[in-house]
Design a protein around this motif. Structure first.
Motif, mmCIF file in Angstrom:
data_model
loop_
_atom_site.group_PDB
_atom_site.id
_atom_site.type_symbol
_atom_site.label_atom_id
_atom_site.label_comp_id
_atom_site.label_asym_id
_atom_site.label_seq_id
_atom_site.Cartn_x
_atom_site.Cartn_y
_atom_site.Cartn_z
ATOM 1 N N MET A 128 69.424 21.209 50.245
ATOM 2 C CA MET A 128 67.398 21.293 50.352
ATOM 3 C C MET A 128 67.800 21.639 51.594
ATOM 4 S SD MET A 128 64.794 18.072 50.466
ATOM 5 C CE MET A 128 65.923 16.840 49.087
ATOM 6 N N ALA A 129 67.106 23.182 51.672
ATOM 7 C CA ALA A 129 66.605 23.383 53.317
ATOM 8 C C ALA A 129 66.281 22.567 54.409
ATOM 9 C CB ALA A 129 66.014 24.802 53.326
ATOM 10 N N ARG A 130 66.427 22.263 55.594
ATOM 11 C CA ARG A 130 65.997 22.032 56.771
ATOM 12 C C ARG A 130 64.788 22.364 57.871
ATOM 13 N NH1 ARG A 130 69.235 17.789 58.241
ATOM 14 N NH2 ARG A 130 71.014 17.121 57.237
ATOM 15 N N ARG A 131 63.705 23.328 56.668
ATOM 16 C CA ARG A 131 62.739 23.599 57.348
ATOM 17 C C ARG A 131 61.532 22.875 56.216
ATOM 18 N NH1 ARG A 131 61.786 28.972 58.368
ATOM 19 N NH2 ARG A 131 64.322 29.738 57.709
ATOM 20 N N CYS A 132 60.399 23.565 58.065
ATOM 21 C CA CYS A 132 58.915 22.307 56.824
ATOM 22 C C CYS A 132 58.546 23.690 56.162
ATOM 23 C CB CYS A 132 58.007 22.732 58.365
ATOM 24 S SG CYS A 132 56.830 21.909 58.308
ATOM 25 N N GLU A 133 57.895 22.714 55.127
ATOM 26 C CA GLU A 133 57.403 23.379 54.271
ATOM 27 C C GLU A 133 55.667 24.244 54.193
ATOM 28 O OE1 GLU A 133 57.160 22.155 49.959
ATOM 29 O OE2 GLU A 133 59.111 20.634 50.662
ATOM 30 N N LEU A 134 55.111 24.101 55.502
ATOM 31 C CA LEU A 134 54.318 24.227 55.756
ATOM 32 C C LEU A 134 54.214 24.975 57.429
ATOM 33 C CD1 LEU A 134 51.818 20.601 55.673
ATOM 34 C CD2 LEU A 134 51.782 22.547 54.069
ATOM 35 N N THR A 135 54.097 24.936 58.245
ATOM 36 C CA THR A 135 54.726 25.475 59.420
ATOM 37 C C THR A 135 56.328 26.387 59.482
ATOM 38 O OG1 THR A 135 56.371 24.040 60.590
ATOM 39 C CG2 THR A 135 53.911 23.993 60.956
ATOM 40 N N GLY A 136 57.213 26.494 58.814
ATOM 41 C CA GLY A 136 58.398 27.264 58.519
ATOM 42 C C GLY A 136 59.380 26.741 59.473
ATOM 43 N N LYS A 137 58.779 25.516 60.396
ATOM 44 C CA LYS A 137 59.439 25.291 61.500
ATOM 45 C C LYS A 137 61.144 25.296 60.706
ATOM 46 C CE LYS A 137 57.998 23.194 64.776
ATOM 47 N NZ LYS A 137 57.333 21.956 66.051
ATOM 48 N N ALA A 138 62.279 25.435 61.156
ATOM 49 C CA ALA A 138 63.417 24.652 60.679
ATOM 50 C C ALA A 138 64.208 25.247 62.432
ATOM 51 C CB ALA A 138 64.078 26.972 60.813
ATOM 52 N N VAL A 139 65.907 24.756 61.381
ATOM 53 C CA VAL A 139 67.246 24.142 62.496
ATOM 54 C C VAL A 139 66.860 25.497 63.181
ATOM 55 C CG1 VAL A 139 69.086 24.052 62.566
ATOM 56 C CG2 VAL A 139 68.258 23.622 60.675
ATOM 57 N N LEU A 140 67.682 25.435 65.217
ATOM 58 C CA LEU A 140 67.544 25.832 65.728
ATOM 59 C C LEU A 140 68.602 25.807 66.362
ATOM 60 C CD1 LEU A 140 64.242 26.144 67.997
ATOM 61 C CD2 LEU A 140 65.215 28.128 66.637
ATOM 62 N N THR A 141 69.811 26.475 66.624
ATOM 63 C CA THR A 141 71.360 27.042 67.776
ATOM 64 C C THR A 141 71.546 26.807 69.015
ATOM 65 O OG1 THR A 141 72.129 29.129 67.428
ATOM 66 C CG2 THR A 141 72.267 26.900 65.615
ATOM 67 N N GLY A 142 72.054 26.057 69.350
ATOM 68 C CA GLY A 142 72.122 26.261 71.079
ATOM 69 C C GLY A 142 73.516 25.683 71.544
ATOM 70 N N ASN A 143 73.471 25.320 72.984
ATOM 71 C CA ASN A 143 74.826 24.861 73.643
ATOM 72 C C ASN A 143 74.716 22.867 73.846
ATOM 73 O OD1 ASN A 143 76.425 27.354 73.487
ATOM 74 N ND2 ASN A 143 74.594 28.252 74.935
ATOM 75 N N ASN A 144 75.825 22.593 73.610
ATOM 76 C CA ASN A 144 75.781 21.200 74.358
ATOM 77 C C ASN A 144 76.608 21.991 75.992
ATOM 78 O OD1 ASN A 144 74.806 19.641 73.147
ATOM 79 N ND2 ASN A 144 76.799 18.810 72.031
ATOM 80 N N VAL A 145 76.307 21.437 76.544
ATOM 81 C CA VAL A 145 76.140 21.720 78.010
ATOM 82 C C VAL A 145 77.197 20.268 79.135
ATOM 83 C CG1 VAL A 145 76.083 23.016 79.857
ATOM 84 C CG2 VAL A 145 74.877 24.015 78.293
#
Length: 100
Positions: A1-18
Motif C-alpha cells: 500500500m502506497a504512503r499517499r493520501c487518496e484525496l490530496t496526493g500528499k506523499a513521502v518526502l526525503t531529506g537529511n537528519n543533521v
C-alpha cells in the motif's frame, strides 16, 4: 500500500537528519495518514479512505466529502477517489434534472 493520501496526493518526502556535528544521513518524512470513514450525502453511504490529517481538515472546511471531491482536480486524486467523484457528479446531475 502506497504512503499517499487518496484525496490530496500528499506523499513521502526525503531529506537529511543533521547531527550536532553536522553529519548528514538520509531520512524519510512520512505523511500523517489516517484510515477514516467519510459519509457521502449524495450516495447515502460511508466510504473508507486513507487520507492525511490535513485532508481531513480540508474536507470538513469545504463542507463534506461531496463538496471536496467536486471541487478537487482529478490529477491529484487516487483512482478510487476519481471513481467516487464521477459517481457523486452523476448522482448530483440526476437529482438536478429530476428537480427541474
Amino acid at each position: 500500500m502506497a504512503r499517499r493520501c487518496e484525496l490530496t496526493g500528499k506523499a513521502v518526502l526525503t531529506g537529511n537528519n543533521v547531527s550536532h556535528a553536522n553529519n548528514k544521513s538520509r531520512r524519510r518524512f512520512l505523511p500523517n495518514l489516517c484510515n477514516v470513514s467519510l459519509m457521502s450525502d449524495a450516495l447515502g453511504r460511508a466510504v473508507r479512505m486513507r487520507i492525511s490529517a490535513a485532508a481531513l481538515r480540508s474536507v470538513e472546511h469545504r463542507g463534506g466529502l461531496d463538496a471536496f471531491l467536486l471541487k478537487a482536480q482529478a490529477d491529484e486524486l487516487s483512482p478510487k477517489a476519481k471513481l467516487l467523484k464521477r459517481e457523486i457528479a452523476k448522482k448530483a446531475a440526476s437529482a438536478e434534472a429530476a428537480a427541474a
